[in-house]
Design a protein around this motif. Structure first.
Motif, mmCIF file in Angstrom:
data_model
loop_
_atom_site.group_PDB
_atom_site.id
_atom_site.type_symbol
_atom_site.label_atom_id
_atom_site.label_comp_id
_atom_site.label_asym_id
_atom_site.label_seq_id
_atom_site.Cartn_x
_atom_site.Cartn_y
_atom_site.Cartn_z
ATOM 1 N N UNK A 447 0.837 -1.195 0.000
ATOM 2 C CA UNK A 447 0.000 0.000 0.000
ATOM 3 C C UNK A 447 0.877 1.252 0.000
ATOM 4 N N UNK A 448 0.377 2.373 -0.543
ATOM 5 C CA UNK A 448 1.152 3.625 -0.557
ATOM 6 C C UNK A 448 1.569 4.048 0.853
ATOM 7 N N UNK A 449 2.700 4.722 0.947
ATOM 8 C CA UNK A 449 3.255 5.127 2.252
ATOM 9 C C UNK A 449 3.693 6.596 2.222
ATOM 10 N N UNK A 450 2.862 7.457 1.625
ATOM 11 C CA UNK A 450 3.241 8.860 1.461
ATOM 12 C C UNK A 450 3.521 9.564 2.789
ATOM 13 N N UNK A 451 2.907 9.078 3.854
ATOM 14 C CA UNK A 451 3.096 9.732 5.157
ATOM 15 C C UNK A 451 4.541 9.633 5.642
ATOM 16 N N UNK A 452 5.340 8.796 4.998
ATOM 17 C CA UNK A 452 6.748 8.644 5.387
ATOM 18 C C UNK A 452 7.692 9.335 4.403
ATOM 19 N N UNK A 453 7.158 10.179 3.543
ATOM 20 C CA UNK A 453 7.978 10.792 2.492
ATOM 21 C C UNK A 453 8.864 11.929 2.979
ATOM 22 N N UNK A 454 8.440 12.646 3.986
ATOM 23 C CA UNK A 454 9.135 13.862 4.393
ATOM 24 C C UNK A 454 9.973 13.651 5.649
ATOM 25 N N UNK A 455 11.191 14.183 5.619
ATOM 26 C CA UNK A 455 12.036 14.167 6.815
ATOM 27 C C UNK A 455 11.520 15.230 7.783
ATOM 28 N N UNK A 456 11.334 14.851 9.044
ATOM 29 C CA UNK A 456 10.825 15.798 10.038
ATOM 30 C C UNK A 456 11.789 15.927 11.221
ATOM 31 N N UNK A 457 13.063 15.609 10.970
ATOM 32 C CA UNK A 457 14.036 15.664 12.057
ATOM 33 C C UNK A 457 15.397 16.039 11.494
#
Length: 463
Positions: A447-457
């Motif tokens: 399944x798509x995992x777009x919520x993990x695309x951006x670095x937030x740290x």
């Protein structure tokens, strides 16, 4: 180029391929012939220097093996790579790494490993980094048209020897019969789980046993199986020791002494009990006694190793060479190191551990209990490491396990060995229909995992 010259060049290249000649042989040939020979297996649909990672997704399976998240990494050229997060680990260990990988060239495996390796740790927490590393090697091999072992410097063997576990029984003869069945299937190295769990119903076998009548964990927040060995204060009596030795006696009488046989899962107790056991079982010539205390206690491991002729072994929960293996090897605290490539850091880091152990005269085995993708990834690491002994096969009793993959001759394990794959990458693709059958309830296939695309740290570890 005239026709005669063209035919001569073609014939020369064919001889090179058939005769197994090396690039060194080509050093006197024209530059165009050198280039053609060196790139003859490169995937012509791929431009490796232009590869980019575009996505990463997970399919988590269970029922055909221990619960295992399968990693799939996508690229801009249609090449995908697969790896397994370690059995029993969380898929988030891998998904957390996605934002660090998007847009990168997957062929830069070592550079990417150094970016993500800080997010791994011992035990199952090494599973994310290790699974991703394997998937990267799978892509690189496919891009260049070579098996992964070739990218590691070549192979020392064409087939990899495996060892297998045997389901336990409280009846020593029944246990031995089950081990004989493994031998009858062609396995030439075995392991048996033997320990204080087999003594729970025998009065007088244990002091302070976890399931004893005084219930030592009744008022503890931490249960026995979560208590490190030195702190349980479990002791094995002479009666208990004799019962455990009975299992080994019956086993050796059944299968003989020609087959290497190791032991695991003895229980949680301190170094004194470990030495007591290791000495008592010397006469059965075990191949090794595994994880009899936690791997972190280097000094205690060395004490056990120096106190017995029974070979000692640990390492399946250690992350990276410099995370724990180096100290064990430098101190000669164990006779054999036993990394799991799905925890240790993947394929290349596992080879590094084996090479370092070889330099110090230490044996090298591989633990494995996940899916066929990482099993074959482990085969490549084993093939490329000189001092390798045996690789664990934990799915002997799961016939559908190997059906999760295609593109390889089956059975994958035959007569106790695995043929090293010669096809590009790890050497297999997923059988998606079979993967769907064993998806964890509620999961979707990659399944798509777009919520993990951006670095937030901010990942830098120094100022």
């Amino acid at each position: 180029m005239n026709k005669t010259k063209n035919n001569n060049r073609r014939g020369f290249l064919q001889k090179l391929g058939l005769g197994g000649l090396s690039l060194a042989t080509m050093s006197m040939a024209p530059i165009e012939e050198q280039l053609e020979y060196s790139t003859q297996n490169v995937n012509r649909n791929s431009a490796p220097s232009d590869l980019k990672i575009t996505d990463m997704r997970i399919a988590e399976v269970s029922g055909v093996m221990f619960r295992t998240p399968i990693v799939r990494i996508y690229t801009n050229q249609g090449i995908v790579g697969h790896g397994d997060v370690r059995d029993g680990a969380a898929k988030e260990y891998a998904l957390f790494l996605k934002s660090r990988l998007l847009g990168e060239n997957p062929c830069n495996v070592e550079r990417l490993f150094k970016i993500i390796s800080q997010f791994g740790h011992h035990g199952r927490q090494g599973g994310g980094v290790s699974g991703v590393e394997m998937a990267l090697w799978d892509i690189v091999g496919k891009a260049y048209g070579v098996p992964v072992y070739q990218l590691l410097g070549g192979k020392y063997r064409d087939k990899v020897r495996v060892y297998c576990d045997t389901t336990t029984s409280s009846d020593p003869q029944e246990y031995a019969n089950r081990m004989q069945e493994r031998v009858d299937k062609g396995y030439t190295a075995l392991k048996m789980d033997i320990g204080i769990n087999l003594l729970r119903d025998i009065p007088g076998a244990l002091i302070n046993g976890p399931n004893g009548k005084f219930s030592p964990y009744e008022h503890e927040y931490r249960q026995y199986n979560l208590t490190k060995h030195p702190f349980t204060r479990v002791q094995i009596t002479e009666k208990g020791l004799e019962k455990l030795c009975e299992f080994l006696e019956v086993m050796r009488n059944q299968i003989g002494y020609e087959i290497p046989m190791g032991t695991d899962h003895w229980g949680h107790f301190d170094v004194n009990e470990a030495i007591k056991i290791a000495r008592a079982v010397e006469k059965y010539n075990l191949a090794y006694i595994e994880d009899i205390i936690p791997w972190q206690y280097t000094d205690q491991w060395k004490e056990i190793t120096m106190s017995t002729t029974t070979p000692t072994q640990t390492g399946e929960d250690i992350y990276m060479l410099y995370g724990g293996f180096k100290e064990l090897i430098d101190q000669r605290a164990v006779d054999i190191v036993h990394p799991d490539p799905n925890t240790a850091g993947g394929i290349l880091e596992t080879k590094r551990i084996g090479d370092y152990a070889s330099h110090h005269g230490i044996g090298f085995m591989l633990h494995h209990a996940a899916g066929p993708v990482s099993f074959l990834g482990s085969v490549h690491a084993a093939a490329a490491t000189e001092n390798f002994m045996w690789l664990e096969h934990h799915a002997v009793d799961s016939p559908k396990w190997e059906d999760l993959v295609t593109g390889i001759d089956k059975p994958i394990v035959e007569d106790g060995y695995v043929a090293v794959p010669e096809t590009p990458g790890i050497g297999v693709e997923l059988n998606e229909e079979m993967v769907k059958e064993f998806l964890v309830e509620g999961e979707k296939l990659f399944a798509p995992t777009e919520e993990w695309n951006e670095i937030r740290a901010w990942d830098r570890l120094w100022s």
